[in-house]
Each structure stands twice: as structure tokens, then as C-alpha cells.
Design a protein around this motif. Structure first.
Motif, PDB file in Angstrom:
ATOM      1  N   GLU A 255      -0.829  -0.828  -4.756  1.00 10.54           N
ATOM      2  CA  GLU A 255       0.376  -1.432  -4.182  1.00 10.54           C
ATOM      3  C   GLU A 255       1.413  -0.381  -3.800  1.00 10.54           C
ATOM      4  O   GLU A 255       2.142  -0.544  -2.818  1.00 10.54           O
ATOM      5  CB  GLU A 255       0.985  -2.421  -5.182  1.00 10.54           C
ATOM      6  CG  GLU A 255       0.134  -3.654  -5.455  1.00 10.54           C
ATOM      7  CD  GLU A 255      -0.003  -4.545  -4.236  1.00 10.54           C
ATOM      8  OE1 GLU A 255       0.925  -4.559  -3.402  1.00 10.54           O
ATOM      9  OE2 GLU A 255      -1.043  -5.217  -4.105  1.00 10.54           O
TER      10      GLU A 255
ATOM     11  N   ARG B  49       2.313   1.876   0.062  1.00  8.25           N
ATOM     12  CA  ARG B  49       2.719   0.858   1.035  1.00  8.25           C
ATOM     13  C   ARG B  49       2.329   1.234   2.460  1.00  8.25           C
ATOM     14  O   ARG B  49       1.849   0.397   3.226  1.00  8.25           O
ATOM     15  CB  ARG B  49       4.236   0.636   0.973  1.00  8.25           C
ATOM     16  CG  ARG B  49       4.701  -0.080  -0.284  1.00  8.25           C
ATOM     17  CD  ARG B  49       6.132  -0.533  -0.139  1.00  8.25           C
ATOM     18  NE  ARG B  49       7.009   0.568   0.232  1.00  8.25           N
ATOM     19  CZ  ARG B  49       8.304   0.424   0.512  1.00  8.25           C
ATOM     20  NH1 ARG B  49       8.861  -0.765   0.484  1.00  8.25           N
ATOM     21  NH2 ARG B  49       9.042   1.479   0.830  1.00  8.25           N
TER      22      ARG B  49
ATOM     23  N   ARG C 264      -1.375   0.753   2.995  1.00  8.73           N
ATOM     24  CA  ARG C 264      -1.712  -0.670   3.017  1.00  8.73           C
ATOM     25  C   ARG C 264      -1.309  -1.284   4.361  1.00  8.73           C
ATOM     26  O   ARG C 264      -2.035  -2.098   4.933  1.00  8.73           O
ATOM     27  CB  ARG C 264      -1.030  -1.408   1.874  1.00  8.73           C
ATOM     28  CG  ARG C 264      -1.596  -1.105   0.494  1.00  8.73           C
ATOM     29  CD  ARG C 264      -0.996  -2.033  -0.566  1.00  8.73           C
ATOM     30  NE  ARG C 264      -1.328  -3.423  -0.299  1.00  8.73           N
ATOM     31  CZ  ARG C 264      -2.480  -3.997  -0.636  1.00  8.73           C
ATOM     32  NH1 ARG C 264      -3.420  -3.289  -1.265  1.00  8.73           N
ATOM     33  NH2 ARG C 264      -2.707  -5.264  -0.360  1.00  8.73           N
TER      34      ARG C 264
ATOM     35  N   ILE D 281       4.887  -5.946   3.868  1.00  5.82           N
ATOM     36  CA  ILE D 281       4.387  -4.828   3.056  1.00  5.82           C
ATOM     37  C   ILE D 281       5.381  -3.674   3.057  1.00  5.82           C
ATOM     38  O   ILE D 281       5.658  -3.063   2.017  1.00  5.82           O
ATOM     39  CB  ILE D 281       3.020  -4.355   3.580  1.00  5.82           C
ATOM     40  CG1 ILE D 281       1.956  -5.440   3.367  1.00  5.82           C
ATOM     41  CG2 ILE D 281       2.584  -3.061   2.890  1.00  5.82           C
ATOM     42  CD1 ILE D 281       0.643  -5.163   4.082  1.00  5.82           C
TER      43      ILE D 281
END
Length: 336
Positions: free
Chosen positions: A255, A258, A261, A291
Motif C-alpha cells: 500500500e 502509492r 500502485r 490511490i
């Protein structure tokens, strides 16, 4: 013969002036304290904080400025007394700071400045004689050439990364070099070579052991390899396979990464759009903004979003979701 006693004040002044003259004759670097591995460790900790900032937000001007400030500090340490091991470690850090500045400029799409920073980091990497640092410079040169759409230079830099000492010694770096070569082949339209090198990158990574490596390498692993595979497959026109790889990447990218992702999500949206699923693709692309959590999108990501925007308007120009997307995109673009 007897001499009259010397005045104490005159004697003291003579001693002080002589000492000052001797100090002035010593080069400035000799007057400063020596530098040791403790200083290197402190400078490396500052570098690691910049890597963490890049993982969260991606390249931005403040990151590039901070990296250059770190490079200047490291080069100031080089002017002091130090052993060969310390000097080489400092040059490696100077290369890392310069490369971080270049990488921020690549993310910002300030490609001319990135080119200058990478030439500088290549010099420092050579002086450091540190194999992972040298490989990092070649990888970034390949990425810069990709952004410039200079396919021959991308291919040459990727081949240099694959052939580097770090790639030959450690399967982890070997995989990193091979996947860059796969990307270069896909850019130039050689699908078979891209497929071959991608498979080799996947197999090589399986052989990599769990050993300590530089902090900057933390982005790379099975998740990032799947993300890069999605890019290659999208280039090759294999949208369904690209979608599967993007899903696999997103299931494993931490996570806190960022920016990575969000980039993998862009590839997923492009793959869905190219399979004739514009509404699903629009929903996926919109999640990129969630995100990034309000952060300004790096230039490299804005380019991908722009590609998606143009393809969406060609496929579904008058749909409600396309109009909503265009409104959201204008809102996000105004943050820059």
C-alpha cells in the motif's frame, strides 16, 4: 655574552603568529576532521528517506532539489581526509543522489535535466566501482530513452544493464536487467524477443536469494515484475494477458508504494479499454486519483492518463461516464 631578558608579550605574539602561519600553510581539506563510515551511514539514511518519499508520491520538484542538496553534502565530505573504502562509498552515494534527482525529473517529464543528472551519476558510479550503483544508472538511462521514444538508445542501455557486473553476480539484478531488455524489445516492436526476455526475467528472479541489498531496490520483486509484464503485454497487443498481470501486480504491491500502485492501475485501465470494456476501464482509471490521495500526479503518470483519455473519447465520446471522467480529469489536472 648576556642578552637583555625578552619581553613576555613579544614572545607570546611571536609564537601565535608562527602558529597561525603554519595553519594557513596546511590545505583546507587537511584542517577539517576526517570522514569515516559513520558519516557515510548518516548520509545514506537521508538518501533512504528520499526513496520513501518517492515510493509514496513519485517524482516532484522538491524531491529533485532535496536530492541535489544531498549530493552537494556528500561531495563536501569528499574534500576531507578519508580512506579508499570511505571515498568509494561516498561516490556511490553521490551517484545515488544524482540518480534520484534524475529519476524525479523523469517522473516530472523534465527529460533534458534528467539527461544531465544521469551523465553526472554515471561518472560518480564509475568512481565508486560499486556494481549495483552502476546497474541503477543503466536502468534509469533505459527508462529515460523510453520516455524520449529513442528506441535504439533504450535497447543499448538495457543491454548494458543486463551485461553489468551486478546482473552477472546476483540473479535479483539479473532479472532487473532482463526485464528492462524485454521492455526495450517491446518498444521497438520485437515481440518474440520481448517475450523471451520477460520469461528469462521471471525465471531469474526465482533464483534470487534473500540477501541485504541497497534500499532503492525495495520496489523490485514479483509484484513490480508483474507490473512491468503488463506494460510489455499491452505494447504487444495482448490486452487480456496484460489485464491478468496488472491484477496480479496490484494484489502484491504494498500500500505504501502509492505511485507504483497507481501506475499498475493505469495499465489495468488501458488493458480493459483495449478489450472493449470502456465503462469498467473508466471506473478503474478513476481509482488512480483515489490511490494518489490528492497528491499531484507525476508527469509520467499524467502521460498515461492522457493516453487513456484520448482512447476513451474515441470509443465512447458521448456516454455519461466518459463526460464524468472528463470533468474529474480537469479537476485533477488543475492541481498541477
Amino acid at each position: 655574552m648576556q642578552h637583555p631578558p625578552e619581553d613576555p608579550v613579544r614572545r607570546r605574539n611571536f609564537v601565535l603568529s608562527t602558529t597561525a602561519t603554519a595553519v594557513a600553510a596546511v590545505p583546507l581539506g587537511m584542517q577539517r576532521r576526517s570522514v569515516g563510515m559513520t558519516d557515510v551511514t548518516r548520509a545514506a539514511e537521508s538518501m533512504n528517506r528520499l526513496v520513501e518519499a518517492d515510493d509514496r508520491q513519485g517524482g516532484h520538484q522538491a524531491l529533485a532539489s532535496a536530492a541535489l542538496k544531498g549530493r552537494d553534502h556528500v561531495m563536501e565530505l569528499q574534500q576531507r581526509n578519508a580512506g579508499e573504502r570511505v571515498r568509494r562509498a561516498l561516490y556511490a552515494l553521490a551517484a545515488e543522489y544524482s540518480t534520484m534527482a534524475a529519476w524525479a525529473c523523469i517522473d516530472l517529464r523534465d527529460l533534458d535535466t534528467a539527461q544531465r543528472r544521469l551523465h553526472e551519476s554515471a561518472t560518480f558510479a564509475g568512481l565508486s566501482q560499486d556494481p549495483p550503483t552502476g546497474l541503477r544508472v543503466w536502468v534509469n538511462m533505459a527508462m529515460l530513452a523510453y520516455q524520449r521514444r529513442n528506441w535504439p538508445e533504450q535497447l543499448a542501455a538495457a543491454r548494458a544493464a543486463k551485461a553489468s557486473p551486478a546482473a552477472r553476480r546476483d540473479p535479483f539484478f539479473g532479472s532487473m536487467g532482463r526485464v528492462r531488455l524485454a521492455l526495450a524489445h517491446s518498444s521497438s516492436g520485437d515481440r518474440q524477443a520481448a517475450k523471451r526476455e520477460l520469461g528469462a526475467a521471471q525465471e531469474t528472479l526465482l533464483k534470487a536469494g534473500e540477501v541485504e541489498r541497497p534500499r532503492w531496490t525495495s520496489f523490485y520483486g514479483p509484484a513490480e515484475l508483474n507490473h512491468l509484464a503488463a506494460i510489455i503485454l499491452n505494447h504487444n497487443g495482448q490486452s487480456a494477458a496484460a489485464e491478468a498481470m496488472a491484477h496480479r501486480a496490484l494484489s502484491r504491491i504494498p500500500e505504501e508504494f502509492r505511485r507504483n500502485r497507481a501506475l499498475a492501475t493505469c495499465q489495468l485501465a488501458l488493458a480493459q479499454l483495449r478489450q472493449g470494456e470502456p465503462e469498467q476501464a473508466t471506473s478503474t482509471a478513476t481509482s488512480v486519483f483515489t490511490i494518489m490521495d490528492g497528491a499531484v500526479l507525476p508527469g509520467r503518470m499524467r502521460t498515461l492518463i492522457g493516453d487513456f483519455h484520448r482512447d476513451l473519447l474515441r470509443q465512447a465520446p458521448s456516454t455519461t461516464y466518459a463526460r464524468d471522467w472528463a470533468d474529474r480529469m480537469r479537476e485533477e489536472w488543475s492541481r498541477a
